[in-house]
Design a protein around this motif. Sequence first.
Motif, PDB file in Angstrom:
ATOM      1  N   ARG A   1       0.703  -1.209  -0.154  1.00  0.00           N
ATOM      2  CA  ARG A   1      -0.093  -0.077   0.110  1.00  0.00           C
ATOM      3  C   ARG A   1       0.884   1.149   0.007  1.00  0.00           C
ATOM      4  NH1 ARG A   1      -4.813  -2.037  -0.063  1.00  0.00           N
ATOM      5  NH2 ARG A   1      -5.520  -3.446   1.180  1.00  0.00           N
ATOM      6  N   GLU A   2       0.809   2.049  -0.954  1.00  0.00           N
ATOM      7  CA  GLU A   2       1.288   3.195  -1.124  1.00  0.00           C
ATOM      8  C   GLU A   2       0.745   4.252  -0.375  1.00  0.00           C
ATOM      9  OE1 GLU A   2       2.128   4.166  -5.071  1.00  0.00           O
ATOM     10  OE2 GLU A   2       4.141   5.353  -4.398  1.00  0.00           O
ATOM     11  N   LYS A   3       1.383   4.838   0.387  1.00  0.00           N
ATOM     12  CA  LYS A   3       0.427   6.333   0.859  1.00  0.00           C
ATOM     13  C   LYS A   3       1.073   7.414   0.798  1.00  0.00           C
ATOM     14  CE  LYS A   3      -2.519   4.041   4.084  1.00  0.00           C
ATOM     15  NZ  LYS A   3      -3.040   2.879   3.667  1.00  0.00           N
ATOM     16  N   ILE A   4       0.980   7.896  -0.532  1.00  0.00           N
ATOM     17  CA  ILE A   4       1.659   9.162  -0.644  1.00  0.00           C
ATOM     18  C   ILE A   4       1.329  10.324   0.218  1.00  0.00           C
ATOM     19  CG2 ILE A   4       1.891  10.860  -2.524  1.00  0.00           C
ATOM     20  CD1 ILE A   4       1.390   8.438  -4.613  1.00  0.00           C
ATOM     21  N   GLY A   5       2.136  10.861   0.586  1.00  0.00           N
ATOM     22  CA  GLY A   5       1.793  12.290   1.583  1.00  0.00           C
ATOM     23  C   GLY A   5       2.007  11.973   2.877  1.00  0.00           C
ATOM     24  N   VAL A   6       2.133  10.652   3.497  1.00  0.00           N
ATOM     25  CA  VAL A   6       2.073  10.327   4.661  1.00  0.00           C
ATOM     26  C   VAL A   6       3.383  11.039   5.604  1.00  0.00           C
ATOM     27  CG1 VAL A   6       1.003   8.049   5.102  1.00  0.00           C
ATOM     28  CG2 VAL A   6       3.612   8.186   4.325  1.00  0.00           C
ATOM     29  N   SER A   7       4.445  11.431   4.697  1.00  0.00           N
ATOM     30  CA  SER A   7       5.518  12.079   5.478  1.00  0.00           C
ATOM     31  C   SER A   7       5.628  13.633   5.194  1.00  0.00           C
ATOM     32  CB  SER A   7       6.719  11.723   4.901  1.00  0.00           C
ATOM     33  OG  SER A   7       6.969  12.254   3.320  1.00  0.00           O
ATOM     34  N   ASP A   8       4.470  14.235   4.658  1.00  0.00           N
ATOM     35  CA  ASP A   8       4.257  15.635   4.420  1.00  0.00           C
ATOM     36  C   ASP A   8       4.496  16.391   5.768  1.00  0.00           C
ATOM     37  OD1 ASP A   8       4.047  14.961   1.783  1.00  0.00           O
ATOM     38  OD2 ASP A   8       1.987  15.758   1.685  1.00  0.00           O
ATOM     39  N   LYS A   9       3.610  15.805   6.600  1.00  0.00           N
ATOM     40  CA  LYS A   9       3.609  16.654   8.182  1.00  0.00           C
ATOM     41  C   LYS A   9       4.795  16.744   8.572  1.00  0.00           C
ATOM     42  CE  LYS A   9      -1.209  15.990   9.130  1.00  0.00           C
ATOM     43  NZ  LYS A   9      -1.980  14.914   9.649  1.00  0.00           N
ATOM     44  N   ILE A  10       5.797  15.724   8.614  1.00  0.00           N
ATOM     45  CA  ILE A  10       7.036  15.651   9.351  1.00  0.00           C
ATOM     46  C   ILE A  10       8.091  16.050   8.778  1.00  0.00           C
ATOM     47  CG2 ILE A  10       6.065  13.501  10.911  1.00  0.00           C
ATOM     48  CD1 ILE A  10       8.129  11.899   9.163  1.00  0.00           C
ATOM     49  N   MET A  11       7.972  16.472   7.379  1.00  0.00           N
ATOM     50  CA  MET A  11       9.188  16.811   6.624  1.00  0.00           C
ATOM     51  C   MET A  11       9.751  18.165   7.267  1.00  0.00           C
ATOM     52  SD  MET A  11       9.695  14.730   4.484  1.00  0.00           S
ATOM     53  CE  MET A  11      11.233  15.590   3.646  1.00  0.00           C
ATOM     54  N   LYS A  12       8.929  18.914   7.871  1.00  0.00           N
ATOM     55  CA  LYS A  12       9.719  20.264   8.495  1.00  0.00           C
ATOM     56  C   LYS A  12      10.422  19.798   9.630  1.00  0.00           C
ATOM     57  CE  LYS A  12       5.756  20.674  11.546  1.00  0.00           C
ATOM     58  NZ  LYS A  12       4.195  21.448  11.461  1.00  0.00           N
ATOM     59  N   TYR A  13      10.275  18.626  10.295  1.00  0.00           N
ATOM     60  CA  TYR A  13      11.235  18.228  11.291  1.00  0.00           C
ATOM     61  C   TYR A  13      12.675  17.531  10.637  1.00  0.00           C
ATOM     62  CZ  TYR A  13       7.180  18.589  14.026  1.00  0.00           C
ATOM     63  OH  TYR A  13       5.760  19.245  14.766  1.00  0.00           O
ATOM     64  N   LEU A  14      12.547  17.316   9.603  1.00  0.00           N
ATOM     65  CA  LEU A  14      13.563  16.731   8.881  1.00  0.00           C
ATOM     66  C   LEU A  14      14.565  17.469   8.151  1.00  0.00           C
ATOM     67  CD1 LEU A  14      11.890  13.318   7.830  1.00  0.00           C
ATOM     68  CD2 LEU A  14      12.873  13.968  10.011  1.00  0.00           C
ATOM     69  N   ILE A  15      13.950  18.615   7.866  1.00  0.00           N
ATOM     70  CA  ILE A  15      14.698  19.574   6.842  1.00  0.00           C
ATOM     71  C   ILE A  15      15.707  20.516   7.744  1.00  0.00           C
ATOM     72  CG2 ILE A  15      14.634  21.624   5.353  1.00  0.00           C
ATOM     73  CD1 ILE A  15      12.147  20.238   4.242  1.00  0.00           C
TER      74      ILE A  15
ATOM     75  N   ASP B   1      15.367  14.280  18.950  1.00  0.00           N
ATOM     76  CA  ASP B   1      16.768  14.889  18.546  1.00  0.00           C
ATOM     77  C   ASP B   1      17.760  13.916  18.858  1.00  0.00           C
ATOM     78  OD1 ASP B   1      18.165  17.902  18.074  1.00  0.00           O
ATOM     79  OD2 ASP B   1      19.040  16.367  19.186  1.00  0.00           O
ATOM     80  N   GLY B   2      18.575  13.644  17.999  1.00  0.00           N
ATOM     81  CA  GLY B   2      19.481  12.605  18.180  1.00  0.00           C
ATOM     82  C   GLY B   2      20.645  12.914  19.118  1.00  0.00           C
ATOM     83  N   HIS B   3      20.846  14.196  19.397  1.00  0.00           N
ATOM     84  CA  HIS B   3      21.815  14.715  20.245  1.00  0.00           C
ATOM     85  C   HIS B   3      21.362  14.785  21.660  1.00  0.00           C
ATOM     86  CE1 HIS B   3      24.849  15.515  17.426  1.00  0.00           C
ATOM     87  NE2 HIS B   3      23.957  15.913  16.448  1.00  0.00           N
ATOM     88  N   ALA B   4      20.284  15.478  21.881  1.00  0.00           N
ATOM     89  CA  ALA B   4      19.633  15.380  23.433  1.00  0.00           C
ATOM     90  C   ALA B   4      18.638  14.241  23.755  1.00  0.00           C
ATOM     91  CB  ALA B   4      19.260  16.813  23.428  1.00  0.00           C
ATOM     92  N   PHE B   5      18.411  13.811  22.796  1.00  0.00           N
ATOM     93  CA  PHE B   5      17.029  12.535  22.662  1.00  0.00           C
ATOM     94  C   PHE B   5      15.944  13.272  23.631  1.00  0.00           C
ATOM     95  CE2 PHE B   5      21.198  10.027  23.376  1.00  0.00           C
ATOM     96  CZ  PHE B   5      20.977   9.511  21.952  1.00  0.00           C
ATOM     97  N   THR B   6      15.576  14.299  23.053  1.00  0.00           N
ATOM     98  CA  THR B   6      14.327  15.140  23.477  1.00  0.00           C
ATOM     99  C   THR B   6      13.386  15.313  22.321  1.00  0.00           C
ATOM    100  OG1 THR B   6      15.573  17.352  23.261  1.00  0.00           O
ATOM    101  CG2 THR B   6      15.457  16.304  25.597  1.00  0.00           C
ATOM    102  N   SER B   7      12.201  15.360  22.379  1.00  0.00           N
ATOM    103  CA  SER B   7      11.190  15.614  21.395  1.00  0.00           C
ATOM    104  C   SER B   7      11.399  16.917  20.769  1.00  0.00           C
ATOM    105  CB  SER B   7       9.989  15.309  21.889  1.00  0.00           C
ATOM    106  OG  SER B   7       8.951  15.671  20.977  1.00  0.00           O
ATOM    107  N   VAL B   8      11.286  16.698  19.360  1.00  0.00           N
ATOM    108  CA  VAL B   8      11.161  18.120  18.505  1.00  0.00           C
ATOM    109  C   VAL B   8       9.946  18.457  18.187  1.00  0.00           C
ATOM    110  CG1 VAL B   8      13.770  17.731  17.880  1.00  0.00           C
ATOM    111  CG2 VAL B   8      11.389  16.733  16.477  1.00  0.00           C
ATOM    112  N   ILE B   9       8.604  17.550  18.591  1.00  0.00           N
ATOM    113  CA  ILE B   9       7.577  17.876  18.163  1.00  0.00           C
ATOM    114  C   ILE B   9       7.085  19.017  18.954  1.00  0.00           C
ATOM    115  CG2 ILE B   9       5.240  17.144  17.661  1.00  0.00           C
ATOM    116  CD1 ILE B   9       6.205  14.341  17.155  1.00  0.00           C
ATOM    117  N   HIS B  10       6.351  20.047  18.636  1.00  0.00           N
ATOM    118  CA  HIS B  10       5.643  21.102  19.243  1.00  0.00           C
ATOM    119  C   HIS B  10       4.578  21.272  18.735  1.00  0.00           C
ATOM    120  CE1 HIS B  10       9.675  22.662  17.463  1.00  0.00           C
ATOM    121  NE2 HIS B  10       8.956  22.733  16.571  1.00  0.00           N
TER     122      HIS B  10
END
Lengths: 325, 174
Positions: A138-152, A316-325
């Motif tokens: 199952r291809e779910k195009i767009g599942v990552s759209d919301k989280i891309m801002k945390y990865l850029i 966050d891979g350094h502090a291991f704290t959540s980056v979601i706000h």
Amino acid sequence: MEKDEALIFDYLLQYIAPEISNILFKVSKEKKRNIEEIRLRNNFPLMVYCEGGDYYVSKNGELTQNEKDVFIVNKKLLFKTFQLVSNYSVYAFEEEIRSGFITLKGGHRVGIAGKTIYGSNGVETIKDISSLNIRVAREKIGVSDKIMKYLIKQPDSIYHTLIVSPPQCGKTTLLRDIARNISDGIPEMNFKGKKVGIVDERSEIAGVYSGIPQKSIGKRTDILDGCLKKDGIIMLIRAMSPEIIVTDELGGEEDIKAIYEALKAGVILISTVHGKDLEDIMTKNNLGELIERKVFERIIILDNSKGVGTIRNILDGHAFTSVIH
Amino acid sequence: MIILKIIGCTLIVLSSSLIGYIYGKSYKERLENLIYLENCIKILETEIMYGANPLPEALENVYKKGNKKVSFIFNRISQALKEHKSGEVLECFLMVSDTMKKNLNFKKEDIEVFTNLGRTIGSSNRKDQEKSFKLILAQIKALQKEARLEKEKNEKMFKNLGFLSGLAIVIILL
């Protein structure tokens, strides 16, 4: 336009022996959309895995948990299905069968179990097929759209990312969609597309079928299909000059070595790993070391608490704290 | 009156010769078709062993490359495989056995050897496929040998028999 998911299921039925596919055809549309696996086992009931649980299929195509009146798969039907899956051409799929699965057009995968025959170069073939597992891709195009801002990583880069998830929680789907977003670029975020290389060891990410990827993986993406990660990462760096390398299921010692190689070359890595949470993967050999060395700058943790592919946290891979706000 | 008799006699002789000729020809055709069939199977072997093409495509290629007089049966099998989606190769091979008998003058044992191919083809890896091809080609060679002997023995005999029996009828009638 996205295709109706029920149609994908019906398309798959042509690869299943008519005696079974006629029954599966009668399954209600609602269920067809959600079926993830069709399981055939020698002399056991026909089963489907759907919405987080498994069900028997009755002779009228109803999904039930009652063992009465269920359809029993026999050896002949398994063999017929195997013939259809391999397009009557076992000889053409030798390599695939050796690794235990066949990829169908559309990127669906059929896992094979049976009696393995060893030759001089390891597993030679599988005969007397005892189970087949047809996984609906199952291809779910767009599942990552919301989280891309945390990865850029501003202004114009991407964080090294690791997706942690138990099986069947949609990590490959998410990984694929991230690859697509990076490769195509995201104009709204002013992010230009980058060259992506995929090492697709199990033909799961891109679902390549005779040279053509069956999934949307972006226009700047090169795929090494069926290639071991340890070889593929190095080959891609050498030949295709990717900016980002995407691979599935890290684990082996050799994989980790190749990753250091990629880091040396300045390539950004996006990968997945099986695991419940951060503590779980810290205990794993090799991988724990990668986390401790803070190679990955973003760690996405998935589960299926709110349906398949729930994003529980992004660390966050350094502090291991959540980056979601 | 005599002219009528002569015409009648020639008609009898001609038609009985024709019957003899047709009988004789079936032996020749069987041999020819066995040779074409052997070639087709060799093409199929190459398609599978070196091309590793999936069976339906491989069969279609045999149709294109082989002698059309025989190779059309491969196309039929290929179509049947694509359309039926039943997972039964043997079934598709058996479907053409009638045509092989009626239109191509194959004997029962020829058809049996050919349909045996349907039992093994595609269901194993390359090494095993090679073995079964070897076996079938050897069997066809043997059948060819037999067909050749039969042809030499019978073709001429039937031709002569037809002509002579025509003559005999004419003599008796006269």
